[in-house]
Design a protein around this motif. Structure first.
Motif, PDB file in Angstrom:
ATOM      1  N   MET A   1      22.456  -0.178  35.053  1.00 42.11           N
ATOM      2  CA  MET A   1      21.910  -1.513  34.812  1.00 42.11           C
ATOM      3  C   MET A   1      23.048  -2.488  34.534  1.00 42.11           C
ATOM      4  N   GLN A   2      22.979  -3.649  35.164  1.00 36.73           N
ATOM      5  CA  GLN A   2      23.917  -4.727  34.897  1.00 36.73           C
ATOM      6  C   GLN A   2      23.162  -5.910  34.313  1.00 36.73           C
ATOM      7  N   LYS A   3      23.750  -6.517  33.299  1.00 35.79           N
ATOM      8  CA  LYS A   3      23.130  -7.673  32.642  1.00 35.79           C
ATOM      9  C   LYS A   3      24.044  -8.875  32.789  1.00 35.79           C
ATOM     10  N   ASP A   4      23.459  -9.973  33.254  1.00 39.92           N
ATOM     11  CA  ASP A   4      24.189 -11.235  33.355  1.00 39.92           C
ATOM     12  C   ASP A   4      23.450 -12.288  32.533  1.00 39.92           C
ATOM     13  N   GLY A   5      24.168 -13.006  31.691  1.00 43.58           N
ATOM     14  CA  GLY A   5      23.557 -14.066  30.907  1.00 43.58           C
ATOM     15  C   GLY A   5      22.820 -13.536  29.693  1.00 43.58           C
TER      16      GLY A   5
ATOM     17  N   ASP B   1      19.226 -14.329  26.995  1.00 45.39           N
ATOM     18  CA  ASP B   1      17.935 -14.968  26.738  1.00 45.39           C
ATOM     19  C   ASP B   1      17.326 -15.524  28.030  1.00 45.39           C
ATOM     20  N   SER B   2      17.077 -16.843  28.083  1.00 38.51           N
ATOM     21  CA  SER B   2      16.378 -17.405  29.233  1.00 38.51           C
ATOM     22  C   SER B   2      17.205 -17.350  30.510  1.00 38.51           C
ATOM     23  N   ARG B   3      18.513 -17.135  30.371  1.00 39.55           N
ATOM     24  CA  ARG B   3      19.378 -17.023  31.550  1.00 39.55           C
ATOM     25  C   ARG B   3      19.696 -15.572  31.900  1.00 39.55           C
ATOM     26  N   ARG B   4      19.078 -14.654  31.191  1.00 35.39           N
ATOM     27  CA  ARG B   4      19.382 -13.238  31.412  1.00 35.39           C
ATOM     28  C   ARG B   4      18.833 -12.764  32.753  1.00 35.39           C
ATOM     29  N   VAL B   5      19.672 -12.050  33.493  1.00 32.30           N
ATOM     30  CA  VAL B   5      19.286 -11.421  34.753  1.00 32.30           C
ATOM     31  C   VAL B   5      19.657  -9.946  34.656  1.00 32.30           C
ATOM     32  N   LEU B   6      18.700  -9.079  34.966  1.00 32.97           N
ATOM     33  CA  LEU B   6      18.940  -7.635  34.959  1.00 32.97           C
ATOM     34  C   LEU B   6      18.915  -7.104  36.386  1.00 32.97           C
ATOM     35  N   ARG B   7      19.934  -6.339  36.734  1.00 31.42           N
ATOM     36  CA  ARG B   7      20.009  -5.693  38.043  1.00 31.42           C
ATOM     37  C   ARG B   7      20.157  -4.197  37.835  1.00 31.42           C
ATOM     38  N   PHE B   8      19.430  -3.426  38.637  1.00 31.88           N
ATOM     39  CA  PHE B   8      19.431  -1.975  38.512  1.00 31.88           C
ATOM     40  C   PHE B   8      19.925  -1.337  39.815  1.00 31.88           C
ATOM     41  N   ARG B   9      20.741  -0.294  39.668  1.00 28.27           N
ATOM     42  CA  ARG B   9      21.179   0.490  40.836  1.00 28.27           C
ATOM     43  C   ARG B   9      20.393   1.787  40.871  1.00 28.27           C
ATOM     44  N   THR B  10      19.859   2.126  42.023  1.00 29.42           N
ATOM     45  CA  THR B  10      19.100   3.366  42.175  1.00 29.42           C
ATOM     46  C   THR B  10      20.030   4.511  42.558  1.00 29.42           C
ATOM     47  N   ASN B  11      19.478   5.707  42.572  1.00 34.18           N
ATOM     48  CA  ASN B  11      20.264   6.893  42.921  1.00 34.18           C
ATOM     49  C   ASN B  11      20.644   6.941  44.399  1.00 34.18           C
ATOM     50  N   VAL B  12      20.082   6.027  45.213  1.00 34.47           N
ATOM     51  CA  VAL B  12      20.497   5.949  46.620  1.00 34.47           C
ATOM     52  C   VAL B  12      21.290   4.660  46.869  1.00 34.47           C
ATOM     53  N   ASP B  13      21.808   4.094  45.780  1.00 34.39           N
ATOM     54  CA  ASP B  13      22.735   2.948  45.826  1.00 34.39           C
ATOM     55  C   ASP B  13      22.098   1.648  46.304  1.00 34.39           C
ATOM     56  N   ASP B  14      20.806   1.486  46.108  1.00 29.49           N
ATOM     57  CA  ASP B  14      20.178   0.179  46.289  1.00 29.49           C
ATOM     58  C   ASP B  14      20.299  -0.591  44.978  1.00 29.49           C
TER      59      ASP B  14
ATOM     60  N   LEU C   1      19.009   4.038  29.894  1.00 28.01           N
ATOM     61  CA  LEU C   1      18.793   2.624  30.205  1.00 28.01           C
ATOM     62  C   LEU C   1      17.594   2.069  29.440  1.00 28.01           C
ATOM     63  N   TYR C   2      16.598   2.921  29.171  1.00 27.36           N
ATOM     64  CA  TYR C   2      15.455   2.488  28.367  1.00 27.36           C
ATOM     65  C   TYR C   2      15.924   2.018  26.991  1.00 27.36           C
ATOM     66  N   TYR C   3      16.819   2.789  26.369  1.00 27.18           N
ATOM     67  CA  TYR C   3      17.321   2.388  25.059  1.00 27.18           C
ATOM     68  C   TYR C   3      18.149   1.113  25.151  1.00 27.18           C
ATOM     69  N   ASP C   4      18.857   0.928  26.265  1.00 28.29           N
ATOM     70  CA  ASP C   4      19.578  -0.333  26.462  1.00 28.29           C
ATOM     71  C   ASP C   4      18.605  -1.507  26.516  1.00 28.29           C
ATOM     72  N   LEU C   5      17.457  -1.312  27.178  1.00 35.31           N
ATOM     73  CA  LEU C   5      16.436  -2.361  27.218  1.00 35.31           C
ATOM     74  C   LEU C   5      15.917  -2.671  25.819  1.00 35.31           C
TER      75      LEU C   5
END
Length: 426
Positions: free
Chosen positions: A106-110, A112-125, A163-167
């Motif tokens: 998981m990557q986090k950018d920003g 609160d209201s500007r927060r964007v979360l991106r997740f990488r899957t096990n097949v690199d999507d 990642l759940y605990y990171d959330l």
């Protein structure tokens, strides 16, 4: 058998070739094959399975080539509860144990209201959590919650526990529609009730460590326990016609149904209160490979065997077998109230004082870990959450007492609540 195996291999080779052709056709566009537009004839089921941890198997053997797994993932399609691999010329069924993908990074950018979360899957999507790629939460086997991320076209990725605990660490409690609710703010949306959006699904339960305490000193606790508890065995431990009261009407109805459908299963557990200056209760985490209650938090204990002289003897034996707790350190005080579970167990807890200084030996065939939780935390009603779920059309309630990363719930939390009521509230 050889011909059958050769035929199966040829089928896989043909599927692989067709998938490569489809991938090549989309390569210039750098997109995924348009499986939603293909409607080829169904050619039967393939002996291929995606396991709970995201591993792909073919003929019972893991597929060791990541590129091949990635290729097959691009032609994956879901119809209802079934999953298929689809090319322009054929469609074959495969088995998916849980979710076809795993969210492993998981990557986090920003913030609160500007927060964007991106997740990488096990097949690199890489998938960005938004209205089209929402998160949902389902009840896990250990009583906690398992997050799932929508990848595409009703295909989901199970989010790893880490990642759940990171959330959870990103979350905060806010007032929503006049009610306090825990959630994570993502791009001006509040992830609440387990979704990015309008609030459908289950609530996200945050593991908390509250600092409030009650008068749960060792001397007072043991004095109250000796005054209120004894060693009379309740007849309901063995009599199916006596239904242990739970205090919840839905649960009582459930126990009546269980008593009619299966025999009573007498069991005993040890509520081991360690006599530190700030006393603690010894708990275990059941092994992840067990068929029943895998990974859940529990007291040392189990079924009462015919060779046990009493429920107390069974509780002490199980504590020795599971975690190596020597009887030399244990001073039994008395039995708590009989507790019934939805699996037909009638559990009689033994409350005991445990002298510090013991050494534990974990039996990993039964438990993965043993740990202690402050008595003051467990006996504080502010830490007693009430959750509910449906059983055969009836709503049943249960207690949960999340402590740091430990999710204490169900029968264990229920018996702790009974302990609080017997020792402190009466």
């Amino acid at each position: 058998m050889a011909n059958q195996g050769q035929g199966t291999d040829r089928a896989l080779d043909g599927l692989t070739a067709a998938a490569k052709t489809a991938a090549s056709a989309e390569g210039a566009k750098k997109g995924l094959p348009p499986v939603h537009l293909w409607n080829p004839p169904f050619c039967g089921d393939l002996d291929m399975r995606i396991a709970n941890d995201g591993t792909w198997f073919y003929l019972g053997t893991p597929i060791g080539r990541p590129a091949l797994v990635r290729l097959f993932s691009t032609i994956l399609k879901r119809e209802g509860d079934k999953h298929f691999l689809v090319t322009p010329v054929e469609k074959v069924g495969i088995r998916v144990d849980d979710a076809p993908f795993m969210a492993v990074e998981m990557q986090k950018d920003g913030e609160d209201s500007r927060r964007v979360l991106r997740f990488r899957t096990n097949v690199d999507d890489w998938v960005t959590c938004d209205a089209a790629h929402r998160l949902r939460f389902e009840q896990a086997r250990d009583g906690g919650l398992t997050p799932y991320l929508h990848v595409r076209a009703d295909l989901w990725a199970k989010v790893t526990r880490a990642l759940y605990y990171d959330l959870v660490d990103m979350g905060e409690e806010r007032m929503v529609d006049g009610q306090p609710m825990f959630g994570v703010e993502i791009g001006r949306r509040i992830l609440r009730h387990g979704r990015c959006g309008a609030g459908e699904g289950r609530a996200l339960n945050k593991p908390v460590l509250k600092t409030e305490s009650v008068a749960a000193g060792a001397a007072e606790f043991f004095a109250r326990s000796r005054e209120r508890l004894g060693f009379d065995v309740p007849p309901g431990l063995y009599d199916p016609n006596i239904i242990p009261a739970s205090g919840d009407p839905g649960t009582d109805k459930m126990l009546e149904i269980i008593a009619r459908e299966q025999p009573v299963r007498p069991a005993a557990v040890l509520i081991a209160v360690v006599d530190h200056p700030d006393p603690t209760i010894l708990l275990t985490q059941r092994s992840a490979h067990l068929n029943d209650h895998a990974g859940q938090i529990a007291f040392p204990g189990g079924k009462i065997d015919a060779t046990d002289t009493s429920p107390l003897d069974a509780a002490l034996r199980e504590a020795e077998e599971e975690v190596g707790l020597s009887r030399d350190f244990v001073e039994p005080i008395g039995y708590l109230d009989l507790y019934g579970t939805g699996f037909g167990f009638r559990i009689l807890p033994t409350v005991a004082r445990v002298r510090p200084g013991f050494q534990l030996t974990i039996n990993h065939s039964e438990v993965d870990d043993a740990f202690e939780v402050p008595l003051s935390f467990l006996m504080n009603p502010a830490n007693h959450q009430v959750h509910s779920k449906e059983f055969r059309g009836m709503e049943r309630s249960y207690y949960a007492m999340p402590f740091a990363e430990r999710y204490i719930w169900g029968a264990t939390a229920g018996m702790l609540r009974v302990l609080y009521e017997r020792i402190y509230s009466s």
